[in-house]
Enzyme design. Structure first.
Site, mmCIF file in Angstrom:
data_model
loop_
_atom_site.group_PDB
_atom_site.id
_atom_site.type_symbol
_atom_site.label_atom_id
_atom_site.label_comp_id
_atom_site.label_asym_id
_atom_site.label_seq_id
_atom_site.Cartn_x
_atom_site.Cartn_y
_atom_site.Cartn_z
ATOM 1 N N ASP A 13 -35.338 2.867 0.346
ATOM 2 C CA ASP A 13 -34.605 3.657 -0.380
ATOM 3 C C ASP A 13 -34.327 3.409 -1.762
ATOM 4 O O ASP A 13 -33.345 3.510 -2.482
ATOM 5 C CB ASP A 13 -32.867 3.605 0.357
ATOM 6 C CG ASP A 13 -33.124 3.741 1.787
ATOM 7 O OD1 ASP A 13 -33.578 4.660 2.337
ATOM 8 O OD2 ASP A 13 -32.447 2.948 2.558
ATOM 9 N N GLU A 14 -35.533 3.170 -2.251
ATOM 10 C CA GLU A 14 -35.486 2.780 -3.760
ATOM 11 C C GLU A 14 -35.690 3.925 -4.624
ATOM 12 O O GLU A 14 -35.921 3.796 -6.037
ATOM 13 C CB GLU A 14 -36.730 1.675 -4.140
ATOM 14 C CG GLU A 14 -36.570 0.353 -3.250
ATOM 15 C CD GLU A 14 -37.187 0.365 -2.015
ATOM 16 O OE1 GLU A 14 -37.642 1.548 -1.497
ATOM 17 O OE2 GLU A 14 -37.387 -0.586 -1.308
ATOM 18 N N LYS A 16 -38.440 6.017 -4.333
ATOM 19 C CA LYS A 16 -39.806 6.366 -4.676
ATOM 20 C C LYS A 16 -40.185 7.722 -4.994
ATOM 21 O O LYS A 16 -41.404 7.862 -5.645
ATOM 22 C CB LYS A 16 -40.905 5.784 -3.395
ATOM 23 C CG LYS A 16 -40.309 4.190 -3.298
ATOM 24 C CD LYS A 16 -41.211 3.908 -2.126
ATOM 25 C CE LYS A 16 -40.500 4.172 -0.694
ATOM 26 N NZ LYS A 16 -39.062 3.591 -0.352
ATOM 27 N N ALA A 39 -37.913 7.935 7.258
ATOM 28 C CA ALA A 39 -37.729 7.766 5.816
ATOM 29 C C ALA A 39 -37.143 9.039 5.258
ATOM 30 O O ALA A 39 -37.087 10.172 5.826
ATOM 31 C CB ALA A 39 -39.255 7.608 5.101
ATOM 32 N N GLY A 40 -36.758 9.076 4.206
ATOM 33 C CA GLY A 40 -36.041 10.164 3.734
ATOM 34 C C GLY A 40 -36.099 10.180 2.122
ATOM 35 O O GLY A 40 -35.861 9.029 1.363
ATOM 36 N N HIS A 41 -36.896 11.283 1.367
ATOM 37 C CA HIS A 41 -37.127 11.198 -0.320
ATOM 38 C C HIS A 41 -36.205 12.294 -0.648
ATOM 39 O O HIS A 41 -36.069 13.295 -0.199
ATOM 40 C CB HIS A 41 -38.441 11.388 -0.565
ATOM 41 C CG HIS A 41 -39.361 10.297 -0.161
ATOM 42 N ND1 HIS A 41 -39.057 8.876 -0.153
ATOM 43 C CD2 HIS A 41 -40.520 10.178 0.230
ATOM 44 C CE1 HIS A 41 -40.004 8.282 0.219
ATOM 45 N NE2 HIS A 41 -41.069 9.024 0.454
ATOM 46 N N GLN A 223 -40.187 3.604 3.289
ATOM 47 C CA GLN A 223 -39.590 2.238 3.560
ATOM 48 C C GLN A 223 -39.746 1.217 2.575
ATOM 49 O O GLN A 223 -39.924 1.663 1.260
ATOM 50 C CB GLN A 223 -39.739 1.665 4.947
ATOM 51 C CG GLN A 223 -39.199 2.467 6.239
ATOM 52 C CD GLN A 223 -39.825 3.528 6.612
ATOM 53 O OE1 GLN A 223 -41.276 3.402 6.745
ATOM 54 N NE2 GLN A 223 -39.386 4.512 6.946
ATOM 55 N N THR A 238 -39.277 -2.275 10.428
ATOM 56 C CA THR A 238 -39.484 -1.062 11.027
ATOM 57 C C THR A 238 -40.926 -1.599 11.690
ATOM 58 O O THR A 238 -41.353 -2.672 11.717
ATOM 59 C CB THR A 238 -39.842 -0.061 10.013
ATOM 60 O OG1 THR A 238 -39.893 1.089 10.635
ATOM 61 C CG2 THR A 238 -40.849 -0.237 8.885
ATOM 62 N N THR A 298 -30.346 9.336 3.371
ATOM 63 C CA THR A 298 -30.965 10.650 3.336
ATOM 64 C C THR A 298 -31.052 10.935 4.794
ATOM 65 O O THR A 298 -30.984 12.194 5.040
ATOM 66 C CB THR A 298 -32.440 10.463 2.550
ATOM 67 O OG1 THR A 298 -32.091 9.975 1.316
ATOM 68 C CG2 THR A 298 -32.637 11.847 2.197
ATOM 69 N N THR A 299 -31.659 10.094 5.415
ATOM 70 C CA THR A 299 -32.062 10.551 6.849
ATOM 71 C C THR A 299 -30.938 10.557 7.953
ATOM 72 O O THR A 299 -30.748 11.262 8.602
ATOM 73 C CB THR A 299 -33.234 9.724 7.374
ATOM 74 O OG1 THR A 299 -34.272 9.870 6.641
ATOM 75 C CG2 THR A 299 -33.615 10.010 8.783
ATOM 76 N N LEU A 331 -30.272 2.388 -13.120
ATOM 77 C CA LEU A 331 -29.734 1.307 -14.055
ATOM 78 C C LEU A 331 -28.186 2.240 -14.572
ATOM 79 O O LEU A 331 -27.201 1.217 -14.785
ATOM 80 C CB LEU A 331 -30.413 1.521 -15.424
ATOM 81 C CG LEU A 331 -30.484 0.471 -16.461
ATOM 82 C CD1 LEU A 331 -30.750 -0.781 -15.552
ATOM 83 C CD2 LEU A 331 -31.612 0.591 -17.564
ATOM 84 N N VAL A 414 -32.599 6.349 -15.079
ATOM 85 C CA VAL A 414 -31.147 6.367 -15.471
ATOM 86 C C VAL A 414 -30.603 7.504 -14.609
ATOM 87 O O VAL A 414 -29.466 7.831 -15.015
ATOM 88 C CB VAL A 414 -30.931 6.593 -16.930
ATOM 89 C CG1 VAL A 414 -31.501 5.220 -17.589
ATOM 90 C CG2 VAL A 414 -31.583 7.820 -17.558
HETATM 91 P P1 IMP Z 1 -36.739 2.253 12.625
HETATM 92 O O1 IMP Z 1 -37.930 2.077 11.112
HETATM 93 O O2 IMP Z 1 -35.947 3.399 12.533
HETATM 94 O O3 IMP Z 1 -37.454 1.570 13.698
HETATM 95 O O4 IMP Z 1 -35.705 1.004 12.045
HETATM 96 C C1 IMP Z 1 -35.851 -0.294 11.973
HETATM 97 C C2 IMP Z 1 -35.064 -0.781 10.590
HETATM 98 O O5 IMP Z 1 -35.836 -0.249 9.339
HETATM 99 C C3 IMP Z 1 -33.707 -0.582 10.420
HETATM 100 O O6 IMP Z 1 -32.811 -1.443 9.927
HETATM 101 C C4 IMP Z 1 -33.658 0.851 9.616
HETATM 102 O O7 IMP Z 1 -32.185 1.051 9.147
HETATM 103 C C5 IMP Z 1 -34.712 0.473 8.683
HETATM 104 N N1 IMP Z 1 -35.413 1.643 8.148
HETATM 105 C C6 IMP Z 1 -36.156 2.456 8.584
HETATM 106 N N2 IMP Z 1 -36.438 3.578 7.576
HETATM 107 C C7 IMP Z 1 -35.905 3.139 6.711
HETATM 108 C C8 IMP Z 1 -35.749 3.716 5.434
HETATM 109 O O8 IMP Z 1 -36.584 4.758 5.113
HETATM 110 N N3 IMP Z 1 -34.986 3.228 4.148
HETATM 111 C C9 IMP Z 1 -34.340 2.151 4.590
HETATM 112 N N4 IMP Z 1 -34.214 1.566 5.862
HETATM 113 C C10 IMP Z 1 -35.146 1.914 6.851
#
Ligand code: IMP
Length: 436
Positions: A13-14, A16, A39-41, A223, A238, A298-299, A331, A414
């Site tokens: 969640d940085e 990217k 993931a979610g962007h 991730q 993950t 996001t997800t 920031l 920013v």
């Molecule tokens: P999984 O990928 O659904 O199996 O989750 C495993 C761990 O990775 C959990 O702590 C999730 O919250 C974390 N995780 C998976 N995908 C993301 C992501 O895109 N951003 C942040 N954390 C994630």
């Protein structure tokens, strides 16, 4: 142009997507190399907010070929919805290519994810519940279904039927689960297979050619480093390889084709799900960051755990990714604080200091973060476009981060908008130079 990997330097969640979107402009191809719809962007262009889960955010550049490659696990229903959503927003997906070697997430994977988390009770990982782990488990156990086979009309029914029968049996035995309806599942998934078929191909050759070409390839990590199956904070990770090395495994590109790695970090730290988080702030600072940074998934929509920037973690990220430079974001979120803190080391109970991340960090709850305290900045920086216009204390913060992790900063962000990015083009060009 150089082939560059964009990698999450923390626990995901940085943001990217924004830097991918910017760098994709002059690239021939953007490749998503691992993970799935966990993931979610989000990318904001003008007033429009685009949300992606599987499709590389490079899709916003109509000249860029976007690839979902071998290392990704694909939930077909989610992908079809995402493609249709883009069409509804007037975007084309004619440049989208999906690897025939990517594995398919089937409904029993989601079910297994949920049942397994429930079984773990207090020790649950806090997965996204999207079936990611079980899909990778089946891949490793060599009982997975690859997309190339899923979309073949002559293989679809027999493979799906036998997989569903086997899973129905094992899930009933293991968890006492109700069986999934084979007929209904086949009907639903046949539609997805038909829809996705035109996009599916052998993408490894395509990526190789683009990586050898003039404009180069951008590899989009999902991730973050600390969630890597091998190099992250196991077992709270993950099931894939978000690190830069994952770009090779997940696409078929050799390491000599990677010219640079840009790590993306926030000016603070967040984490979702369970697991170690030394700088977490369960207090008004954590809440301040969460509200100002809109730190909700996001997800999944889950509130993210928030805390100060941890440069012990970041140094580790620099190390395991071979990071060329850092994209430091959010920031603006820290504006308004009297002081900001940066974790520079961990203190052992005997008083000694650790400056490199220990691999047993997940079990070292006794370690205390050691902070450097810097003066904060009150100004709203979201309209700043030039480094020189930043408040002195914000500059001091960024400079100190670069010093502590021993690599330069390539971009400073920013705000979520495309234009809210200060780019040090000379740093990116010199640190991510084409080598061939
Ligand atoms: P999984 O990928 O659904 O199996 O989750 C495993 C761990 O990775 C959990 O702590 C999730 O919250 C974390 N995780 C998976 N995908 C993301 C992501 O895109 N951003 C942040 N954390 C994630």
């Amino acid at each position: 142009m150089a082939n560059i990997v964009i990698v999450g330097a923390q626990w995901g969640d940085e943001a990217k997507g924004k830097i991918v979107d910017y760098l994709a402009n002059d690239k021939e191809m953007v490749v998503r190399y691992g993970g799935g719809n966990n993931a979610g962007h989000s990318v904001t262009v003008g007033n429009i907010l685009y949300k992606f889960h599987l499709i590389p955010s490079g899709i916003l550049n109509c000249d860029t070929v976007c690839v979902i490659s071998d290392g990704v696990v694909i939930d077909p229903g989610v992908l079809v919805k995402e493609i249709k959503g883009l069409h509804a927003q007037g975007l084309s997906t004619s440049n989208l290519k999906i690897s025939s070697s990517a594995h398919v997430i089937l409904p029993y994977h989601r079910l297994q994810d949920e049942l397994e988390e429930r079984r773990r009770g207090d020790t649950k990982i806090g997965t996204t519940g999207r079936g990611i782990g079980p899909a990778y488990m089946d891949k490793a156990a060599r009982v997975g279904l690859r997309l190339g086979e899923f979309v073949r009309p002559d293989r679809f029914e027999s493979r799906m039927t036998s997989l569903l029968a086997a899973k129905n049996e094992s899930l009933a035995k293991l968890y006492g689960a109700e069986p999934l309806d084979v007929h209904k599942t086949l009907e639903e998934y046949r539609d997805y297979a038909d829809y996705l078929r035109p996009y599916v191909m052998d993408t490894s050759r395509l990526i190789y050619e683009a990586a050898r070409g003039e404009k180069g390839v951008l590899f989009e990590g999902a991730q973050g480093t600390l969630l890597d199956l091998d190099l992250g904070t196991y077992p709270f990770v993950t099931s894939s390889h978000p690190i830069a090395g994952g770009a090779c495994i997940g696409t078929g590109i050799g390491p000599t084709f990677i010219d640079g790695v840009i790590g993306v970090a926030k000016s603070y730290t967040t984490r979702v799900g369970a697991g170690v988080f030394p700088t977490e702030q369960v207090n008004e600072i954590g809440e301040y960051i969460r509200e100002r940074g809109h730190e909700y998934g996001t997800t999944t929509g889950r509130p993210r755990r928030c805390g100060w920037l941890d440069t012990v973690i970041l140094r580790y990220s620099v190390q395991v990714n071979g990071m060329s430079c850092l994209s430091l974001g959010h920031l603006d979120v820290l504006s308004g604080l009297d002081e900001v803190k940066i974790c520079v080391a961990y203190r052992e109970p005997d008083g000694s200091l650790i400056t490199q991340m220990p691999t047993d960090l997940p079990y070292r709850e006794e370690l205390e973060p050691v902070y450097e305290t810097l003066p904060g900045w009150k100004e709203d920086v979201s309209a700043v476009r030039e480094y020189t216009d930043l408040p002195e204390n914000a500059k001091l913060f960024a400079k100190r981060v670069a010093e502590l992790i021993e690599i330069p900063i390539g971009t400073l962000s920013v705000g979520p908008g495309r234009e809210q990015t200060i780019i040090f083009e000379d740093v990116i060009q010199s640190r991510c130079k084409k080598r061939r």
